[in-house]
Write a protein that holds these residues in place. Structure first.
Motif, PDB file in Angstrom:
ATOM      1  N   MET A 143       0.829  -1.113  -0.053  1.00 16.93           N
ATOM      2  CA  MET A 143      -0.029  -0.025   0.021  1.00 16.93           C
ATOM      3  C   MET A 143       0.904   1.114  -0.111  1.00 16.93           C
TER       4      MET A 143
ATOM      5  N   SER B 205       1.688   2.613  -3.305  1.00 17.88           N
ATOM      6  CA  SER B 205       0.820   3.425  -3.893  1.00 17.88           C
ATOM      7  C   SER B 205       0.299   4.550  -3.002  1.00 17.88           C
TER       8      SER B 205
ATOM      9  N   SER C 243      -0.573   5.131  -0.016  1.00 20.74           N
ATOM     10  CA  SER C 243      -1.868   4.687   0.996  1.00 20.74           C
ATOM     11  C   SER C 243      -1.442   4.137   1.971  1.00 20.74           C
TER      12      SER C 243
ATOM     13  N   PRO D 237      -6.940  -2.852   1.028  1.00 19.90           N
ATOM     14  CA  PRO D 237      -8.200  -2.910   0.160  1.00 19.90           C
ATOM     15  C   PRO D 237      -9.282  -3.767   0.669  1.00 19.90           C
TER      16      PRO D 237
ATOM     17  N   LEU E 265      -8.095  -7.764  -2.298  1.00 19.95           N
ATOM     18  CA  LEU E 265      -6.596  -7.987  -2.810  1.00 19.95           C
ATOM     19  C   LEU E 265      -6.598  -9.267  -3.475  1.00 19.95           C
TER      20      LEU E 265
ATOM     21  N   ARG F  40     -13.176  -1.244  -2.829  1.00 18.44           N
ATOM     22  CA  ARG F  40     -11.758  -0.932  -3.030  1.00 18.44           C
ATOM     23  C   ARG F  40     -10.928  -1.743  -3.037  1.00 18.44           C
ATOM     24  N   THR F  41      -9.989  -1.970  -4.424  1.00 16.07           N
ATOM     25  CA  THR F  41      -9.346  -3.186  -4.890  1.00 16.07           C
ATOM     26  C   THR F  41      -8.009  -3.178  -5.111  1.00 16.07           C
ATOM     27  N   TRP F  42      -7.187  -3.927  -5.097  1.00 14.64           N
ATOM     28  CA  TRP F  42      -6.039  -4.220  -5.567  1.00 14.64           C
ATOM     29  C   TRP F  42      -5.494  -5.290  -6.356  1.00 14.64           C
ATOM     30  N   GLY F  43      -4.956  -5.422  -7.727  1.00 17.11           N
ATOM     31  CA  GLY F  43      -4.479  -6.469  -8.525  1.00 17.11           C
ATOM     32  C   GLY F  43      -5.653  -7.410  -9.206  1.00 17.11           C
TER      33      GLY F  43
END
Length: 494
Positions: A350, A353, A355, A359, A362, A379-382
């Motif tokens: 995080m 980025s 942040s 998320p 993930l 809220r997402t990542w990947g």
């Protein structure tokens, strides 16, 4: 305020009176729920009909031994255990035996291991049902199934029962429902190498893992409450086990909230790597559907989807276990207040980025064919490779149980060692990575060309390593079974 309190007390008192009038005396013995995995033989086409108990009822009262009733029981019998404290391990290697705790005036039958006994119930028979027990202070497991099919485990309280709370291993067609479990150092409910299991309406809190579906297929996890665990609900593959896959898992309509407990798992075990604050974790499992869950307050992330390399299982040399999670489907879930305090690698990720918040969802590592509905809601990542799912819900799937009981396992002498290893040993011993016990390849080095040495250890285990928990004795096994599994362990290749 005072008037409101008086009104509440009046309503509670009225409810108690109505309950006593409707239910009659609390001392009345109520027959157990029929084993819901058996349909009536008269109307086999009607799924709502069930097989009733027609055998002998054996009563066990405080001062008696439950095992004495087990020795007398025949297939189809019911063992009723009355309120009291019972300090024993119950071994069941017969088929179609039901155990019912009788609750009177709020008092339950309690199995207390006093931190000296390893297991409360150990069953290897088919058609076992266990309901209405409080199980406390065991070192190993609350209820462990060893290759038994068609089981029902319901309405039990299992507190501080050691490594696993409820642990069916290598079983088929089973129902785990309405249980309360807490204080378990690995998984409260651990479905290991099983098929066609429903895990419904359980409450799990204060454990390392709440509900764990490991190397299992066709499992429904629904309407459970998982909170204050390190990880709430897990579906994953442990490499090095005889069953190499996890697939066809539905995680639906669960409350997964505030799973921020510190991780107190055994050092070096796979679950010891679960980061606190994990709601739902999917590692290397395939065809998992996550739908209509309320996922909130998990400080690390609401849902984590990962492969072996990023999930802590990279040390295995098992080429038959696919390391990637494929075809994960995320449908409508309510997610709020997750990721407020990410830890470890996620925290570092995080920060890249800029942040400080983790998320809701993930995805990290390999995998293909995964989808998500309305990705903008979270809220997402990947999740860049995730597509749009072809389905909107799974409401047509009511259960993943079989429509008739699974056949009992037919174990030949040639297969005996393999079945004992699958049903008992592999829950704690993977081939080349640490689970709870020493890896199997290490056992092979210690006991090379010495199966009798393994048999002797099975009968009288000695805890020679401070970093491993004590192994429970398996001396209840027949001599033929112990020799067979010892020889099988020494010939196992991976």
């Amino acid at each position: 305020m005072f008037k409101k309190m008086i009104l509440v007390l009046f309503i509670l008192a009225l409810g108690v009176l109505i309950g006593k009038f409707a239910l009659g005396s609390s001392n009345k013995t109520v027959m157990p729920s029929p084993n819901s995995l058996y349909k009536s033989t008269e109307n086999a086409g009607e799924a709502s009909l069930q097989r009733n108990f027609t055998g002998t009822i054996h009563e066990v009262k405080e001062g008696d031994l439950i095992m004495d009733a087990v020795k007398k029981a025949q297939p189809g019998d019911l063992i009723q255990v009355f309120p009291g404290v019972y300090k024993e391990t119950v071994y069941v290697d017969k088929d179609d035996i039901s155990f019912q705790g009788i609750i009177k005036d709020g008092e339950w039958p309690v199995l207390d291991g006093e931190k000296e006994l390893n297991d409360a119930f150990l069953y290897s028979g088919n058609g076992i049902q266990i309901e209405n027990f409080k199980i406390i202070n065991y070192k190993g497991n609350g209820i462990m199934g060893q290759a038994g099919n068609n089981f029902v485990l319901r309405n039990n309280w299992i507190i501080d029962a050691g490594v696993y709370g409820i642990f069916p291993q290598f079983g088929k067609n089973g129902l785990i429902e309405h249980n309360v479990l807490s204080g378990i150092e690995d998984a409260a409910i651990y479905v290991g190498m099983c098929d066609n299991i429903d895990v419904l309406n359980n409450e799990v809190f204060g454990n390392v893992a709440g509900i764990e579906i490991e190397n299992s297929r066709h499992c429904l996890v629904e309407n459970n409450l998982a909170y204050d665990n390190t990880g709430g609900i897990l579906a994953f593959i442990t490499p090095g086990l005889p069953i190499k896959t996890t697939f066809d898992v539905i995680i639906r309509n669960n409350f997964v909230t505030k799973n921020n407990h510190e991780n107190f798992g055994a050092p070096g075990s796979i679950v010891s790597g679960i980061p606190p604050g994990t709601g739902i974790l999917v590692m290397a499992a395939d065809d998992v559907i996550i739908e209509k869950n309320i996922i909130s307050g998990n400080d690390n992330a609401g849902i984590i989807i990962t492969d072996f390399a990023n999930g802590g299982a990279e040390a295995s040399n098992d080429p038959d276990s696919d390391p990637n999670p494929d075809r994960i489907t995320i449908l409508d879930n309510f997610m709020i207040d997750n990721g407020n305090n990410p830890v470890g690698e996620l925290k570092a990720l995080m920060m890249t980025s800029l942040s400080t918040t983790g998320p809701d969802i993930l995805a990290i590592g390999g995998g293909e064919g995964s989808t998500i509905r309305d990705v903008e809601r979270y809220r997402t990542w990947g999740l860049g490779s995730f597509g749009e799912p072809e389905i909107s819900d799974t409401k047509e799937i009511k259960t993943l149980l079989l429509d008739k009981p699974a056949a009992p396992r037919d174990i030949s002498k040639e297969d005996l060692g393999e079945m004992i290893y699958y049903g008992i040993c592999s829950g704690c011993h993977a081939f080349d990575i640490r689970l709870i016990g020493v890896p199997t390849n290490v056992i092979q080095m210690i006991y090379k060309d010495n199966p009798q040495g393994i048999v002797d250890y099975i009968n009288h285990p000695k805890n020679l390593r401070e970093d491993y928990p004590e192994m429970p004795p398996q001396d209840y096994l027949a001599e033929e079974a112990k020799v067979a599994v010892a020889e099988y362990i020494l010939t196992l290749k991976k």
